[in-house]
Design a protein around this motif. Structure first.
Motif, PDB file in Angstrom:
ATOM      1  N   VAL A 125      46.539  24.035  34.357  1.00 25.23           N
ATOM      2  CA  VAL A 125      45.516  25.099  34.368  1.00 25.23           C
ATOM      3  C   VAL A 125      44.132  24.502  34.096  1.00 25.23           C
ATOM      4  O   VAL A 125      43.151  24.855  34.763  1.00 25.23           O
ATOM      5  CB  VAL A 125      45.851  26.196  33.328  1.00 25.23           C
ATOM      6  N   MET A 126      44.057  23.572  33.128  1.00 25.61           N
ATOM      7  CA  MET A 126      42.779  22.913  32.811  1.00 25.61           C
ATOM      8  C   MET A 126      42.160  22.299  34.056  1.00 25.61           C
ATOM      9  O   MET A 126      40.985  22.479  34.350  1.00 25.61           O
ATOM     10  CB  MET A 126      43.025  21.757  31.831  1.00 25.61           C
ATOM     11  N   SER A 130      49.061  36.053  38.830  1.00 24.22           N
ATOM     12  CA  SER A 130      47.948  35.703  37.950  1.00 24.22           C
ATOM     13  C   SER A 130      48.357  34.462  37.163  1.00 24.22           C
ATOM     14  O   SER A 130      49.390  34.476  36.490  1.00 24.22           O
ATOM     15  CB  SER A 130      47.663  36.872  37.004  1.00 24.22           C
ATOM     16  N   ILE A 131      47.567  33.387  37.268  1.00 24.60           N
ATOM     17  CA  ILE A 131      47.968  32.133  36.610  1.00 24.60           C
ATOM     18  C   ILE A 131      47.599  32.134  35.135  1.00 24.60           C
ATOM     19  O   ILE A 131      48.410  31.862  34.275  1.00 24.60           O
ATOM     20  CB  ILE A 131      47.271  30.915  37.261  1.00 24.60           C
ATOM     21  N   TYR A 132      46.318  32.413  34.828  1.00 29.24           N
ATOM     22  CA  TYR A 132      45.856  32.335  33.440  1.00 29.24           C
ATOM     23  C   TYR A 132      44.611  33.192  33.313  1.00 29.24           C
ATOM     24  O   TYR A 132      43.662  33.023  34.065  1.00 29.24           O
ATOM     25  CB  TYR A 132      45.518  30.882  33.090  1.00 29.24           C
ATOM     26  N   MET A 133      44.637  34.144  32.399  1.00 32.63           N
ATOM     27  CA  MET A 133      43.494  35.023  32.147  1.00 32.63           C
ATOM     28  C   MET A 133      42.880  35.554  33.449  1.00 32.63           C
ATOM     29  O   MET A 133      41.682  35.451  33.693  1.00 32.63           O
ATOM     30  CB  MET A 133      42.431  34.279  31.325  1.00 32.63           C
ATOM     31  N   GLY A 134      43.762  36.089  34.298  1.00 32.74           N
ATOM     32  CA  GLY A 134      43.281  36.785  35.492  1.00 32.74           C
ATOM     33  C   GLY A 134      42.919  35.924  36.681  1.00 32.74           C
ATOM     34  O   GLY A 134      42.400  36.435  37.673  1.00 32.74           O
ATOM     35  N   MET A 135      43.186  34.600  36.617  1.00 37.29           N
ATOM     36  CA  MET A 135      42.946  33.746  37.810  1.00 37.29           C
ATOM     37  C   MET A 135      44.070  34.014  38.804  1.00 37.29           C
ATOM     38  O   MET A 135      45.218  33.684  38.538  1.00 37.29           O
ATOM     39  CB  MET A 135      42.957  32.263  37.415  1.00 37.29           C
ATOM     40  N   CYS A 136      43.741  34.613  39.936  1.00 36.61           N
ATOM     41  CA  CYS A 136      44.790  35.047  40.877  1.00 36.61           C
ATOM     42  C   CYS A 136      45.002  34.041  42.016  1.00 36.61           C
ATOM     43  O   CYS A 136      44.065  33.386  42.459  1.00 36.61           O
ATOM     44  CB  CYS A 136      44.424  36.401  41.472  1.00 36.61           C
ATOM     45  N   VAL A 137      46.253  33.983  42.462  1.00 38.80           N
ATOM     46  CA  VAL A 137      46.613  33.087  43.572  1.00 38.80           C
ATOM     47  C   VAL A 137      47.518  33.850  44.535  1.00 38.80           C
ATOM     48  O   VAL A 137      48.423  34.569  44.096  1.00 38.80           O
ATOM     49  CB  VAL A 137      47.361  31.845  43.031  1.00 38.80           C
ATOM     50  N   ASN A 138      47.261  33.704  45.813  1.00 39.08           N
ATOM     51  CA  ASN A 138      48.119  34.301  46.830  1.00 39.08           C
ATOM     52  C   ASN A 138      49.052  33.199  47.343  1.00 39.08           C
ATOM     53  O   ASN A 138      48.605  32.225  47.948  1.00 39.08           O
ATOM     54  CB  ASN A 138      47.267  34.860  47.969  1.00 39.08           C
ATOM     55  N   LEU A 139      50.354  33.364  47.082  1.00 39.69           N
ATOM     56  CA  LEU A 139      51.318  32.311  47.449  1.00 39.69           C
ATOM     57  C   LEU A 139      51.361  32.084  48.959  1.00 39.69           C
ATOM     58  O   LEU A 139      51.621  30.974  49.420  1.00 39.69           O
ATOM     59  CB  LEU A 139      52.708  32.673  46.935  1.00 39.69           C
ATOM     60  N   ALA A 140      51.096  33.135  49.728  1.00 41.08           N
ATOM     61  CA  ALA A 140      51.124  32.995  51.190  1.00 41.08           C
ATOM     62  C   ALA A 140      50.111  31.945  51.637  1.00 41.08           C
ATOM     63  O   ALA A 140      50.347  31.194  52.585  1.00 41.08           O
ATOM     64  CB  ALA A 140      50.794  34.335  51.838  1.00 41.08           C
ATOM     65  N   GLU A 141      48.998  31.874  50.930  1.00 42.63           N
ATOM     66  CA  GLU A 141      47.956  30.894  51.252  1.00 42.63           C
ATOM     67  C   GLU A 141      48.219  29.567  50.529  1.00 42.63           C
ATOM     68  O   GLU A 141      48.126  28.495  51.111  1.00 42.63           O
ATOM     69  CB  GLU A 141      46.592  31.456  50.815  1.00 42.63           C
ATOM     70  N   ALA A 142      48.573  29.665  49.231  1.00 41.63           N
ATOM     71  CA  ALA A 142      48.742  28.457  48.407  1.00 41.63           C
ATOM     72  C   ALA A 142      49.893  27.591  48.903  1.00 41.63           C
ATOM     73  O   ALA A 142      49.825  26.362  48.835  1.00 41.63           O
ATOM     74  CB  ALA A 142      48.968  28.860  46.957  1.00 41.63           C
ATOM     75  N   VAL A 182      55.059  45.413  27.562  1.00 39.87           N
ATOM     76  CA  VAL A 182      54.997  46.204  28.797  1.00 39.87           C
ATOM     77  C   VAL A 182      53.543  46.520  29.169  1.00 39.87           C
ATOM     78  O   VAL A 182      53.175  46.527  30.336  1.00 39.87           O
ATOM     79  CB  VAL A 182      55.817  47.509  28.617  1.00 39.87           C
ATOM     80  N   GLY A 183      52.718  46.751  28.136  1.00 41.00           N
ATOM     81  CA  GLY A 183      51.323  47.175  28.394  1.00 41.00           C
ATOM     82  C   GLY A 183      50.363  46.039  28.661  1.00 41.00           C
ATOM     83  O   GLY A 183      49.156  46.267  28.751  1.00 41.00           O
ATOM     84  N   ASP A 184      50.860  44.816  28.812  1.00 37.36           N
ATOM     85  CA  ASP A 184      49.984  43.652  29.012  1.00 37.36           C
ATOM     86  C   ASP A 184      49.109  43.827  30.260  1.00 37.36           C
ATOM     87  O   ASP A 184      49.609  44.177  31.325  1.00 37.36           O
ATOM     88  CB  ASP A 184      50.843  42.390  29.150  1.00 37.36           C
ATOM     89  N   LEU A 185      47.810  43.593  30.095  1.00 34.34           N
ATOM     90  CA  LEU A 185      46.874  43.759  31.218  1.00 34.34           C
ATOM     91  C   LEU A 185      46.096  42.455  31.470  1.00 34.34           C
ATOM     92  O   LEU A 185      45.057  42.459  32.110  1.00 34.34           O
ATOM     93  CB  LEU A 185      45.895  44.908  30.904  1.00 34.34           C
ATOM     94  N   SER A 186      46.638  41.337  30.976  1.00 36.83           N
ATOM     95  CA  SER A 186      45.898  40.065  31.095  1.00 36.83           C
ATOM     96  C   SER A 186      45.675  39.677  32.560  1.00 36.83           C
ATOM     97  O   SER A 186      44.688  39.021  32.880  1.00 36.83           O
ATOM     98  CB  SER A 186      46.631  38.943  30.364  1.00 36.83           C
ATOM     99  N   TYR A 187      46.582  40.110  33.465  1.00 37.25           N
ATOM    100  CA  TYR A 187      46.432  39.772  34.886  1.00 37.25           C
ATOM    101  C   TYR A 187      45.157  40.376  35.468  1.00 37.25           C
ATOM    102  O   TYR A 187      44.646  39.928  36.500  1.00 37.25           O
ATOM    103  CB  TYR A 187      47.660  40.248  35.680  1.00 37.25           C
TER     104      TYR A 187
END
Length: 1158
Positions: free
Chosen positions: A148-149, A290-302, A550-555
């Motif tokens: 992640v770093m 979501s990888i870390y603190m809302g950093m999003c990745v689309n696997l179709a592209e990655a 359940v209520g986690d919203l970090s993504y």
């Protein structure tokens, strides 16, 4: 076995410290990414031209001597390089330490793995650590955080920028020789070719080649990936019992696996079976993560470049599957939204209802959060590259089949956040009261049984119940049994309570007790208490933990920003919406748990700084959303200003009654009342949000409102000043006064409306107005003065700039950086001695050619009305910097042209010999002086230019001081009197100390003199002409050069009885007051003996010329002598010197004769 995280378990503590450090490093990288100096990007042409030759990428390391040699060959570049170093070394060091910590992190992790393999930790190996629950989590996190770093660095700080910063640090840092890690850090962080810009092409073998720059134990990587593939390392499946929620339960693990796979890219490329297993387990119904603190990745592209991964993901991305998942999500969303709205109805969520329906409520929470998560991730714009046709197709399919409507989704998020918040608060309260309530129910039940026993004893005759010793004994036994229930052994107590309830039901049936309503009531009450005891004992903390998971919203840490406009629209429509948003912000704060958990477990000192960073980010977002309230208030305020200034006529003190209707103006007054009411409603809306702890920062709504109002005020005033003070240098006459008048009207409108509104929003309007306007002006003055400073004051160092209430910066429209610079340069332009003549007694400037008035002292009153005391004070400070710059330029010019020119040097030497001794008279003076002037002719144009500029600015400074002093005496007479007295008292004490050193004097660490100077300058109680602007060294021939300069300029001037000394020819412009004041200021910077010599030379000139006139019987006093005498008169007057100073050099009878000429 010792607990893995116990303090005495060195193996566990070591890996915990590494992971804790990893989370802290990521926070620091994210924090620093907002402070990358723009100059390192070299985006615009100006930066490339200015800094292109001193900022290098890694090509520098191929031949550092060559590059440094090029720099040394150009003194200007070297000077720029030194200035650049002074301004940037602090921030470069901070970046370097962050980069170094990334390298240190992976070195520490490798060392830890080596220690495990070598048996340093007794009885511990990688295998045993991976068998332990905490060990397994920490080892997986350690590898994941390193990945992640690297991704964060590449996304937030471009490769080229990193290289330039590292090279600059290497060149500028004194510690570089001692730092052996520099090479390793450069190897790790050299540019990857990746760009975060949309549409940028992904480099080949990225990011696996980047991840492999520092080798990591392959067995370790393989075992971590194996654990992540097969285990539920966080035991989250228990919080999501339904099989369709499994991918959400394993989502944190899926993110870790996604990052870990890049450390062994062969799995992604060739191992189809493993990839099939991974996709089936983690990604059967989702492809945006979501990888870390809302950093999003689309696997179709990655995963596009990886054969095995791409094939495995094909089923998930099949349009029929996409359609099915989207349709199912839409159906769930509609169903649960109705449920949540039902639960949120007033009076629905009661304690009994909650306790009886815990599973049902939790299921609703799960379904709702899962639906929101899927919708938010899979419809996010940032997750889809608009240039990729397949991704566009998938996105359109998702939006169509899930019936995506951002407003409905946001409403669901609001409702579920509110629902969760209420439930959590209820559970927390029930948990805190659990034992007390349980004990009170137990006592009540036991007492009821004891009372029933008394009823069957026959002692109470009024009850009409026959005595029954068996029932009496039985009820007493039941009372005892109830009292014997133990709270701590909840399982046994629960079982026993159920048996007691059954027994009480049976006794009612077998002994025909139904006939007596009183006994039935007692039995029913006891059964009710026993039921309540069972309910209460079932209130477990596990429910709260499940709700938290359940209520986690970090993504949504970054995605939530896409809903900002919807939030603001809903607040504008209904300000009370803020109370619901509070719950959403608190739900978002749950994202802070992930990075802080390990830091907290390790008792790391980083806990506070990381908490502050993430909490600060969230509070900034809260401020951003709620800023719509002050914005809307100011929109209404502008309408009020317009109505009050243009439409509503002020009511006079006396009024004819037949004109009353005209002055009533009911329509505009109603409009003002309506707008004022709207403003107070907005205020009420934000104040409804209670004081809330967001992370570790306390958010006070009143403070939030005040900061918001300040921010909006700053934004609007700064914009008005920027737009209002742009001048056209070619305009005839100057636009200065009209623009200042317009600006004064604008500022007065702001001021009046702010004063009007303060009571409706409960703020200190005048205080806020003065603080913020002074901050805007001081900040702009500071930025303008940066042009004259070697070490610039950056935004993050400025005492006037603020993160919460930022002062906006605007692109320069001319050579000035800010409006204060434009104003100052426009004043200097119109009062330029080359085009304008200053008449001191009138304090007025006239055009040299047309003799029309250009400006007068009213100009400074107008600036006072527009920008206030702060503006005049700032202008004065800027003029000080300009004078310093001019004097420095003058000194370098003097060194280059006067002292190094052999012809000039010889002329000065011969003149010095001719005029010695100064008390004597120069023989054949006209020839001596004219020869010297002729030989030095070429140096005077530049000399005159510098002197006139300094003199002109000194005139302006005197005018400003005069205006400040006048307004201070008028508006704050007590302050003016106190300052004058204090100033005189301090000066008297200092003089007394110099006469008798035993008397007190302010010590070096005493800031009294420094502080009182700031007050005196702001009140105009100072003499600009006495100020020492620069430190100087001894200069040879300095008095004689200035004397020669003066007599060389006198022929260009002529004496007028009405106006004094004026320019002879407009084609050869020169102005007398700037000339006198410029020379006075220049001589003031040197030792007083230079001034004495200068005055002696003028005295000698006057005496010699008069002597020659007398001998040649010329009746009239020569014009140059009149000019020289007038100079002496004005010099003494401006410098406030005693008369005897000049009379020591010129006999008083010559002055008497000179006055007859005047």
């Amino acid at each position: 076995m010792v607990d893995f995280l116990a303090e005495n378990n060195h193996c566990g503590q070591a890996i915990l410290r590494i992971v804790s450090c990893g989370n802290a490093i990521i926070a620091e990288l994210l924090r620093l990414s907002e402070f990358v100096p723009g100059v390192f990007r070299l985006r615009n042409k100006a930066d490339q031209q200015k800094y292109g030759e001193i900022i290098f990428d890694f090509s520098y390391f191929k031949g550092p001597e060559l590059w440094e040699g090029k720099l040394e060959a150009k003194p200007d570049l070297q000077d720029l390089d030194d200035e650049f170093r002074e301004n940037n070394i602090e921030i470069l060091t901070r970046f370097y330490l962050a980069f170094q910590s990334v390298h240190k992190y992976i070195v520490d992790l490798n060392r830890y793995l080596d220690d495990l393999n070598e048996g340093i930790y007794i009885q511990q190996t990688i295998e045993t650590v991976l068998l332990n629950e905490d060990g397994k989590q920490l080892l997986c996190e350690a590898l994941y955080l390193y990945g992640v770093m690297l991704l964060v660095i590449d996304q937030k700080i471009e490769g080229e920028v990193r290289e330039r910063m590292l090279v600059s640090y290497y060149r500028y840092s004194a510690a570089r020789s001692a730092d052996s890690n520099m090479d390793d850090i450069c190897k790790l962080l050299r540019s990857t070719g990746y760009s975060s810009q949309p549409g940028a092409k992904r480099p080949a073998n990225y990011p696996e080649s980047y991840f492999s720059r520092v080798p990591i134990n392959e067995t370790f990587i393989s075992m971590v990936i194996g654990r992540l593939r097969s285990d539920d390392i966080y035991n989250q499946v228990s919080a999501y019992p339904l099989p369709e929620h499994r991918s959400v339960a394993l989502a944190p693990q899926a993110s870790m696996l996604y990052v870990a796979l890049y450390f062994d890219a062969s799995i992604l490329h060739t191992q189809q079976a493993k990839m099939r297993e991974i996709v089936d387990k983690y990604f059967p119904d989702n492809w945006v993560i979501s990888i870390y603190m809302g950093m999003c990745v689309n696997l179709a592209e990655a995963w596009e470049p990886y054969k095995a991964a791409k094939m495995a993901l094909n089923y998930t991305l099949d349009l029929s599957n996409v359609k099915e998942q989207a349709g199912r999500c839409a159906a769930v969303r509609e169903r649960v939204h109705t449920q949540v709205q039902q639960f949120l109805k007033e009076g629905c969520l009661r304690e009994e209802m909650v306790l009886d329906n815990i599973p049902k409520l939790l299921n609703c929470l799960r379904d709702c959060n899962v639906a929101i998560r899927w919708m938010m991730l899979h419809t996010a714009d940032s997750a889809y590259d608009p240039n990729n046709k397949r991704l566009r197709q998938i996105k359109d399919q998702v939006q169509t089949d899930s019936k995506y409507n951002p407003k409905i989704l946001f409403q669901l998020l609001l409702d579920i956040a509110q629902f969760e918040f209420i439930l959590k608060e209820m559970f927390k309260q029930m948990l805190s009261e659990k034992q007390t309530k349980w004990e009170s129910y137990k006592t009540e039940g036991s007492e009821r049984m004891t009372e029933l026993a008394d009823v069957f004893s026959g002692v109470k005759p009024l009850t009409r119940v026959e005595k029954n010793e068996n029932l009496q004994a039985w009820f007493r036994e039941i009372a005892k049994q109830i009292m014997s229930l133990n709270y701590d052994d909840s399982t046994a107590a629960g079982r026993k309570t159920v048996q007691l309830i059954q027994a009480l039901e049976e006794v009612q049936e077998f002994h025909q007790l139904e006939s007596n309503l009183q006994i039935c009531q007692f039995l029913a009450d006891t059964r009710k208490f026993l039921h309540q005891m069972i309910r209460t004992i079932n209130i477990k903390e596990e429910v709260l933990i499940t709700m938290q998971i359940v209520g986690d919203l970090s993504y949504a840490w970054q995605l939530i920003d896409s809903f900002t406009s919807i939030m603001q629209e809903s607040i504008r429509a209904s300000p009370s919406m803020v109370t619901k948003l509070r719950a959403t912000f608190l739900k978002l704060a749950s994202a802070l748990d992930m990075p802080l958990l390990r830091i907290n477990q390790a008792n790391s000192p980083d806990l506070l700084s990381v908490s502050q960073y993430y909490s600060g980010e969230l509070v900034s977002y809260v401020r951003k959303v709620l800023q719509i309230i002050p914005e809307s208030m100011f929109t209404s305020l502008l309408k009020i200003i317009k109505l009050q200034t243009h439409d509503i006529i002020e009511v006079p003190t006396r009024l004819d009654k037949d004109k009353l209707r005209d002055y009533a103006q009911l329509v505009p007054r109603y409009e003002v009342a309506k707008l004022t009411h709207a403003i107070s409603i907005f205020t009420e809306g934000i104040l409804m949000m209670k004081t809330t702890l967001v992370g570790i920062i306390k958010v006070d709504p009143k403070q939030l409102l005040e900061d918001g109002i300040r921010k909006e005020l700053v934004k609007r005033v700064a914009l008005a000043l920027h737009r209002g003070l742009i001048f056209n240098p070619r305009a005839k006459p100057s636009e200065l006064m009209p623009k200042l008048k317009d600006m004064a009207a604008t500022m007065d409108g702001f001021h009046r409306s702010f004063e009007y509104i303060q009571d409706y929003v409960n703020i200190y309007g005048l205080k806020i107005w003065q603080e913020e306007v002074s901050r805007i002006i001081n900040y702009n003055v500071e930025q303008e003065c940066n042009n004259f400073l070697r070490t610039k004051i950056q935004d993050w160092q400025s005492m006037y700039q603020s993160t919460h209430i930022p002062i906006p910066t605007f692109a320069p429209v001319d050579e000035s950086a800010t409006f204060i610079g434009r104003l100052c340069r426009e004043i200097l332009r119109i009062t330029d001695p080359k085009s304008a003549c200053y008449i001191d007694p009138l304090n007025t400037w006239y055009d040299l050619r047309t003799h029309q008035e250009v400006s007068n002292s009213r100009l400074f009153s107008e600036i006072q009305d527009t920008l206030g005391t702060f503006g005049l004070n700032g202008l004065d400070r800027l003029l000080c910097f300009m004078i310093v710059k001019e004097l420095q330029n003058f000194l370098s010019m003097f060194q280059k042209t006067v002292l190094r020119d052999k012809g000039v040097h010889d002329a000065l030497k011969s003149l010095t010999n001719a005029v010695n001794p100064l008390k004597g008279i120069v023989a054949n003076c006209v020839k001596v002086y004219s020869t010297a002037v002729t030989k030095t002719q070429r140096i005077w144009p530049a000399y005159l230019d510098a002197i006139m500029k300094v003199g002109q600015m000194q005139i302006l400074r005197r005018q400003i001081a005069n205006e400040l002093n006048y307004s201070c005496r008028f508006d704050s007479k007590h302050l003016a009197a106190a300052l004058e007295n204090l100033n005189e008292a301090i000066l008297a004490d200092i003089e007394a100390h110099y006469q008798d050193p035993s008397l007190p004097y302010p010590k070096e660490d005493n800031t009294l003199l420094y502080e009182i100077t700031a007050y005196l300058e702001a009140a105009g109680i100072h003499t600009p002409l006495n100020k020492i602007y620069i430190t100087t060294k001894r200069l040879p021939y300095f008095p004689i050069v200035n004397f020669l300069f003066l007599i060389s300029q006198l022929p260009k001037l002529q004496y007028s009885k009405n106006l004094g000394m004026v320019c002879r020819k407009p084609a050869d412009p020169i102005d007398w007051p700037p000339l006198v004041l410029g020379l006075l200021t220049l001589l003031k910077q040197f030792h007083s003996r230079y001034t004495e010599q200068f005055l002696a030379l003028i005295g000698q000139f006057v005496r010699s010329m008069m002597e020659q006139c007398t001998s040649q019987k010329v009746p009239e006093m020569p014009a140059d002598v009149v000019g020289a005498l007038l100079f002496l008169e004005d010099y003494v007057r401006y410098a406030k010197l005693p008369r005897r100073v000049v009379e020591a050099h010129v006999p008083s009878f010559i002055f008497d004769e000179f006055r007859t000429v005047m």
